[in-house]
Design an enzyme around this catalytic site. Structure first.
Site, PDB file in Angstrom:
ATOM      1  N   LYS A   4       9.448   3.879   6.783  1.00 38.81           N
ATOM      2  CA  LYS A   4       8.817   3.703   5.461  1.00 38.81           C
ATOM      3  C   LYS A   4       7.301   3.676   5.600  1.00 38.81           C
ATOM      4  O   LYS A   4       6.587   4.349   4.866  1.00 38.81           O
ATOM      5  CB  LYS A   4       9.303   2.386   4.838  1.00 38.81           C
ATOM      6  CG  LYS A   4       8.484   1.935   3.645  1.00 38.81           C
ATOM      7  CD  LYS A   4       8.988   0.647   3.051  1.00 38.81           C
ATOM      8  CE  LYS A   4       8.266  -0.602   3.470  1.00 38.81           C
ATOM      9  NZ  LYS A   4       6.895  -0.778   2.996  1.00 38.81           N
ATOM     10  N   ASN A   5       6.812   2.889   6.551  1.00 38.95           N
ATOM     11  CA  ASN A   5       5.365   2.703   6.647  1.00 38.95           C
ATOM     12  C   ASN A   5       4.648   3.919   7.211  1.00 38.95           C
ATOM     13  O   ASN A   5       3.417   3.951   7.229  1.00 38.95           O
ATOM     14  CB  ASN A   5       5.034   1.461   7.480  1.00 38.95           C
ATOM     15  CG  ASN A   5       5.367   0.183   6.727  1.00 38.95           C
ATOM     16  OD1 ASN A   5       5.707   0.226   5.548  1.00 38.95           O
ATOM     17  ND2 ASN A   5       5.289  -0.950   7.414  1.00 38.95           N
ATOM     18  N   ARG A  20       2.530  -1.650  -3.041  1.00 41.80           N
ATOM     19  CA  ARG A  20       1.232  -1.817  -2.398  1.00 41.80           C
ATOM     20  C   ARG A  20       0.675  -0.464  -1.920  1.00 41.80           C
ATOM     21  O   ARG A  20      -0.518  -0.201  -1.982  1.00 41.80           O
ATOM     22  CB  ARG A  20       1.424  -2.765  -1.208  1.00 41.80           C
ATOM     23  CG  ARG A  20       0.306  -2.814  -0.235  1.00 41.80           C
ATOM     24  CD  ARG A  20      -0.520  -4.039  -0.398  1.00 41.80           C
ATOM     25  NE  ARG A  20      -1.636  -4.047   0.540  1.00 41.80           N
ATOM     26  CZ  ARG A  20      -2.768  -4.662   0.291  1.00 41.80           C
ATOM     27  NH1 ARG A  20      -2.927  -5.289  -0.833  1.00 41.80           N
ATOM     28  NH2 ARG A  20      -3.730  -4.646   1.171  1.00 41.80           N
ATOM     29  N   CYS A  54       4.850  -6.558  -1.981  1.00 39.32           N
ATOM     30  CA  CYS A  54       5.404  -7.864  -1.626  1.00 39.32           C
ATOM     31  C   CYS A  54       4.349  -8.953  -1.740  1.00 39.32           C
ATOM     32  O   CYS A  54       3.195  -8.749  -1.384  1.00 39.32           O
ATOM     33  CB  CYS A  54       5.917  -7.836  -0.183  1.00 39.32           C
ATOM     34  SG  CYS A  54       7.496  -7.021   0.001  1.00 39.32           S
ATOM     35  N   ARG A  60      -3.698 -10.652   0.296  1.00 40.04           N
ATOM     36  CA  ARG A  60      -3.741  -9.206   0.520  1.00 40.04           C
ATOM     37  C   ARG A  60      -4.936  -8.505  -0.124  1.00 40.04           C
ATOM     38  O   ARG A  60      -4.787  -7.635  -0.985  1.00 40.04           O
ATOM     39  CB  ARG A  60      -2.425  -8.554   0.084  1.00 40.04           C
ATOM     40  CG  ARG A  60      -1.229  -9.143   0.788  1.00 40.04           C
ATOM     41  CD  ARG A  60       0.019  -8.336   0.621  1.00 40.04           C
ATOM     42  NE  ARG A  60       0.126  -7.231   1.555  1.00 40.04           N
ATOM     43  CZ  ARG A  60       1.216  -6.482   1.684  1.00 40.04           C
ATOM     44  NH1 ARG A  60       2.258  -6.711   0.950  1.00 40.04           N
ATOM     45  NH2 ARG A  60       1.250  -5.495   2.551  1.00 40.04           N
ATOM     46  N   ASP A  85       6.400  -7.989  10.210  1.00 37.75           N
ATOM     47  CA  ASP A  85       7.571  -7.619   9.388  1.00 37.75           C
ATOM     48  C   ASP A  85       8.890  -8.062  10.017  1.00 37.75           C
ATOM     49  O   ASP A  85       9.873  -8.249   9.309  1.00 37.75           O
ATOM     50  CB  ASP A  85       7.629  -6.098   9.196  1.00 37.75           C
ATOM     51  CG  ASP A  85       6.394  -5.565   8.516  1.00 37.75           C
ATOM     52  OD1 ASP A  85       6.488  -5.113   7.384  1.00 37.75           O
ATOM     53  OD2 ASP A  85       5.312  -5.626   9.134  1.00 37.75           O
ATOM     54  N   ARG A 128      13.322  -1.207  -1.455  1.00 42.11           N
ATOM     55  CA  ARG A 128      12.015  -0.616  -1.163  1.00 42.11           C
ATOM     56  C   ARG A 128      11.951  -0.143   0.283  1.00 42.11           C
ATOM     57  O   ARG A 128      11.193   0.780   0.594  1.00 42.11           O
ATOM     58  CB  ARG A 128      10.891  -1.631  -1.424  1.00 42.11           C
ATOM     59  CG  ARG A 128      10.718  -1.988  -2.898  1.00 42.11           C
ATOM     60  CD  ARG A 128       9.479  -2.837  -3.103  1.00 42.11           C
ATOM     61  NE  ARG A 128       8.467  -2.403  -2.172  1.00 42.11           N
ATOM     62  CZ  ARG A 128       7.822  -3.186  -1.315  1.00 42.11           C
ATOM     63  NH1 ARG A 128       8.038  -4.472  -1.300  1.00 42.11           N
ATOM     64  NH2 ARG A 128       6.935  -2.684  -0.489  1.00 42.11           N
TER      65      ARG A 128
END
Ligand code: UD1
Length: 426
Positions: free
Chosen positions: A22-23, A93, A117, A122, A307, A399
């Site tokens: 995902k990232n 985000r 999240c 952040r 994470d 997500r």
């Protein structure tokens, strides 16, 4: 309302293919705006965040299609739109990743402060300061952020005060088509940053120092279309490893990159699991009787990833002895601790630290995912508990996981996605 029904207490056995990260895919999708030809991405996970990124691309005038499962074809816009609708910005985000590429192409863009999240404050100051050093100007109008670069973006020498993953990616995307040379010092070296840099190189960007804390970028006029395979998801891999550690059993992760998972593997070995690198990935064997690991700190790569901290905490709820995991990256990483207690665990929060004293047994409970990884952690806790749990808040989990219930069911767990009423939860 949807939920995941989990009847715990079974060992996990079998093998799973690790999906694309995902990232990694989210910044790559945003970076496709910089390309002047079709971009084909492979190993793309089917996530709600990916769908949200595709919607932003479409809102900016791009075309996105899925010629086959796991493959996305992006036709970047000839002339990108200059505003990302607020509703789309707030979906996640990572919407912030679109700021730099659109600014690079159009010299003007309106975005709004991103969602995602709730892990703490952040801030996005490093993204904005870096872009400002490259010639961008910002004005805020309520929730809207107006960015412009009247003379176009130009190279700059930027030192990050912290190796932020997102800020490094934003500045890389800004630099590849900026005028002249950019130095990014103190850059993040997470594998997903490297994946983005390699994607940009494959599209024609001139970057040296990839995988180090000093990235040097020589701006080029434009990037071309490219075919790119997204790297495997080390956090999805950590999720399966921690689940098998918690429940006992034997799992093989095909496609996992052992080097990306070193810190997680070490922690699980410390807890008493047997983890090995195989020809095709990683295998873990656990009898489900773990020991506490004492103190562990998360930090930037290659240290233990933030994470994976709630995932490991969940695995240790029944371990003999104590564990204390401190997240140095985000203030509010362990919102899932209340759910751990509902399962019968002895887990407490002190500042950024979750402390766990292992208990013999956990029991099923009504659980609500507080965020993406906290939700996955609660699923792991429920898998290790006797009896039935219902986990709601699955929109957080979707997500980052294609089908978490199906993933665990494929390993022999009794899990299913249900409408909330079907589970008798009213
Ligand atoms: C990315 C990951 C997220 C992961 C995190 C850390 C994506 C889509 N998300 O998030 O899953 O948990 O890296 O590995 O890739 N910070 C500032 N100012 C900034 C930017 C960040 O103070 O301008 C702070 C953050 O509040 C946080 C720390 O820096 O305390 C790390 O954040 P960062 O590495 O930027 O994380 P993200 O890119 O948001």
């Amino acid at each position: 309302m949807e939920g995941i029904r989990i009847c715990g207490g079974r060992p996990l056995r079998g093998s799973v293919q690790v999906p694309g990260a995902k990232n990694a895919v989210l910044p790559v999708l945003a970076a496709s705006i910089l390309c002047r030809g079709p971009v084909t991405l492979e190993n793309v996970p089917n996530l709600s965040d990916v769908a949200a990124a595709a919607r932003i691309l479409q809102a900016l005038g791009g075309r996105v299609s899925q010629p086959a499962p796991g493959r996305l074809r992006v036709l970047p816009p000839e002339q990108p739109g200059r505003a990302v609708p607020r509703r789309l910005m707030q979906a996640m985000r990572s919407s912030l990743f679109f700021l730099a590429p659109v600014l690079s192409r159009t010299s003007q863009v309106q975005v709004s402060l991103p969602g995602g999240c709730d892990l703490g404050a952040r801030p996005i100051d490093m993204h904005l300061h870096g872009l400002a050093a490259m010639g961008a100007r910002f004005a805020q109008d309520g929730q809207a952020l107006l960015a412009s670069a009247p003379g176009g973006l130009r190279g700059a020498d930027i030192t990050l005060r912290y190796p932020s993953v997102g800020a490094t990616e934003t500045l890389l995307m800004a630099a590849v088509c900026a005028r002249g040379e950019t130095m990014i010092r103190g850059a993040a070296i997470e594998p997903e940053v490297t994946d983005l840099a390699r994607f940009l190189q494959a599209a024609g960007a001139c970057i040296t120092g990839v995988g180090t804390r000093r990235l040097r970028v020589m701006g080029v006029q434009m990037l071309q279309g490219v075919r790119w395979r997204i790297c495997p998801d080390r956090i999805a891999a950590a999720t399966v490893l921690c689940a098998a550690a918690a429940c006992g059993g034997r799992v093989a992760l095909t496609g996992a990159v052992p080097d990306h998972c070193t810190a997680v593997v070490r922690a699980l070995c410390r807890a008493g699991c047997c983890v090995t690198a195989t020809e095709t990935g990683i295998a873990l064997e656990s009898d489900g009787r773990l020991r506490g690991i004492g103190a562990l700190l998360t930090d930037v790569y290659p240290a233990f990833p933030t994470d994976a901290a709630p995932l490991l905490a969940a695995a240790l709820l029944r371990a003999e002895g104590e564990s204390a995991i401190t997240d140095t990256v985000f203030e509010n990483r362990f919102a899932c601790a209340a759910g751990f207690s509902a399962l019968g665990a002895v887990a407490g929060i002190l500042g950024r630290t979750v402390t766990i004293r292992g208990v013999r047994g956990l029991h099923g409970a009504q659980l609500a995912a507080p965020d993406l990884r906290g939700g996955a952690a609660l699923a792991i806790g429920a898998l290790a508990a006797e009896g039935e749990s219902l986990l709601t808040g699955v929109e957080h989990i979707d997500r980052g996981y294609e089908d978490l219930a199906g993933l665990f069911a494929g390993l022999g767990a009794d899990t299913a996605r249900v409408r909330r009423r079907e589970a008798g939860a009213g």
